[in-house]
Enzyme design. Structure first.
Site, short mmCIF file in Angstrom:
data_model
loop_
_atom_site.label_atom_id
_atom_site.label_comp_id
_atom_site.label_asym_id
_atom_site.label_seq_id
_atom_site.Cartn_x
_atom_site.Cartn_y
_atom_site.Cartn_z
N ASP A 12 4.99 -1.94 4.08
CA ASP A 12 4.70 -1.91 5.49
C ASP A 12 4.79 -2.61 6.53
O ASP A 12 3.98 -3.43 7.38
CB ASP A 12 3.16 -2.03 5.32
N LYS A 15 9.60 -2.20 8.19
CA LYS A 15 11.29 -1.99 8.19
C LYS A 15 11.47 -0.61 8.73
O LYS A 15 12.89 -0.17 9.47
CB LYS A 15 11.40 -1.57 6.62
N GLY A 39 6.57 4.80 3.46
CA GLY A 39 5.70 5.35 4.47
C GLY A 39 6.35 5.16 5.83
O GLY A 39 6.62 3.69 6.21
N HIS A 40 7.69 5.14 6.02
CA HIS A 40 8.46 5.01 6.83
C HIS A 40 8.52 5.61 8.27
O HIS A 40 8.65 6.57 8.36
CB HIS A 40 9.69 4.79 7.21
N GLN A 219 9.09 -0.59 0.06
CA GLN A 219 7.83 -1.11 -0.15
C GLN A 219 8.17 -2.86 0.34
O GLN A 219 8.78 -2.93 1.37
CB GLN A 219 7.19 -1.50 -1.62
#
Ligand code: IMP
Length: 429
Positions: A12, A15, A39-40, A219
């Protein structure tokens, strides 16, 4: 130049935004590990996109997005994402490529993930319940089912029968019928086929042609199965080695590594976090930084910047420069702390201990730096940052040993400082 972007903390780190900024300068974006536990979040002109499996490069027309063999794919999650993108006017078309060697997450992996967490009780990992760990267990146990297996063959039928049987032995209160799983897998295979290819070969051809490849990690290093805070980690190699094995790409093809770190830090899930803030400041970081999981919505644990952890990530990954994100979240704090070492059992550590128990017993050694009242939010030139913010960044560079090539001052693409005089600055042009 092919560049890898990966997390230098516990995931988180932001990225997605950094990859999104770099993408216009690359022809391909390749994801090497993890699954839809990631989750991006990317904001484009005020619109929010959350991508889990498909590299965020898909938001840029003409960019090919590759999902490597190191990724575990839940076909339902994949199709959901493709359909969602279509509803937002983004057609993945033939720009998406999925490795034929990638392993699949099947319905029983999700169940086993939840069960395993329940059984661990107090010692639970705090997984995302997406079936990631059990899918990788099957891969390492040599009983996994891969994308290339999704054809009507006696071998696939046998593998599904055995795996479902094993599941039924563990979860006895409900039975799963292998035939239903098999039929569904074949249907998934039919839909997936148009995107399936040999990603390693495709990358080799691209590299030979001189097409630039952006490698995207999910991650973070502290969640890496080997180098993270084991066992409170994810089940894949989020660090740089995973890029080679998870894409079938030789190390010589990776020319630079950009680490991403928040100006403070967060962690979601269980496990030690020496600089965690339990009081009002932690709460403030969570609310100002909107620190809730992009995949699960869980509140993230917040803490001060841990230079021991980031220094470790710099070493393990050969990080050339860092992108420092969410700088604006620290705006208005009277002071900001940096953890430069740990104290444990009367000793001082300046490197991460191997075991989670020792890490949990560590007390951070802090330096306190003055905060800044002039907002950094939206600032796009380094020299326009308040002097205290610049001093904080300079100190982070000293204690991590690498330059801060990018400073993110807000969630939008435009709210970014790119320092072109640093080693990584030219990667953005
Ligand atoms: P799993 O990957 O679902 O098995 O979860 C293992 C650990 O990694 C848990 O602490 C999760 O919260 C954490 N984790 C997994 N994916 C992410 C991510 O994308 N961001 C942050 N933490 C993650």
């Amino acid at each position: 130049m092919n560049i890898a972007v990966l997390g230098a903390q516990w995931g988180d780190e932001g990225k997605g935004k950094i990859v999104d900024l770099l993408t216009p300068h690359f022809r391909l974006v390749a994801r090497y590990q993890g699954g839809h536990n990631a989750g991006h979040t990317v904001y484009v002109e005020g619109r929010k996109f959350v991508l889990h499996l498909i590299p965020s490069g898909i938001l840029h027309a003409g960019v090919r997005c590759l999902i490597g063999n190191g990724v575990v794919i839940d076909p339902e999650a994949l199709f959901r994402e493709i359909d969602e993108l279509a509803s937002l006017g983004i057609d993945v078309g033939d720009r998406l490529v999925i490795s034929d060697k990638a392993h699949l997450i099947l319905p029983y992996h999700r169940e086993l993930d939840v069960l395993s967490e329940a059984r661990r009780g107090e010692r639970k990992i705090g997984t995302t319940s997406r079936g990631i760990g059990p899918a990788y267990e099957d891969k390492i146990g040599r009983r996994g089912i891969r994308v290339c297996d999704l054809v009507d063959t006696p071998e696939l039928a046998e593998a599904v029968r055995e795996n479902v049987h094993a599941r039924n032995q563990i979860i006895r209160d409900t039975r799963m019928e292998w035939q239903a799983v098999y039929d569904q897998l074949l249907a998934h295979g039919d839909r997936m086929r148009r995107w399936t290819a040999d990603v390693s070969l495709l990358l080799d051809e691209a590299v030979r042609r001189g097409d630039r490849v952006l490698i995207e990690g999910a991650q973070g290093t502290m969640l890496d199965i080997d180098h993270g805070t084991y066992p409170y980690v994810t089940s894949s190699n989020a660090s740089i080695g995973g890029a080679c094995t998870g894409l079938g790409l030789p190390p010589q093809a990776i020319h630079g590594v950009l680490g991403v770190a928040k100006a403070y830090l967060t962690r979601v899930g269980e496990g030690p976090l020496p600089t965690e803030l339990h009081g009002a400041i932690g709460e403030r970081l969570r609310e100002t930084g909107q620190e809730y999981g992009a995949s699960t919505g869980r509140p993230r644990r917040c803490g001060w910047f841990d230079a021991v952890a980031v220094r470790y990530a710099v070493r393990v990954n050969g990080i050339n420069a860092l992108a420092l994100t969410k700088m604006d979240v620290l705006d208005g704090l009277p002071s900001v702390d940096i953890c430069t070492g740990y104290r444990v059992d009367g000793r001082t550590l300046d490197a991460l201990p191997a075991d989670a128990r020792t890490l949990a017993a560590c007390t951070p050694i802090y330096e306190t730096w003055p905060g800044w009242s002039t907002p950094t939010r939206g600032v796009t030139r380094f020299e326009d940052l308040p002097v205290e913010a610049r001093r904080y960044i300079a100190r982070l560079e000293e204690v991590t040993g690498v330059p801060m090539a990018v400073i993110s001052t807000g969630s939008d693409r435009a709210e970014t400082i790119i320092r072109r005089d640093t080693i990584a600055g030219r990667w953005f042009s």
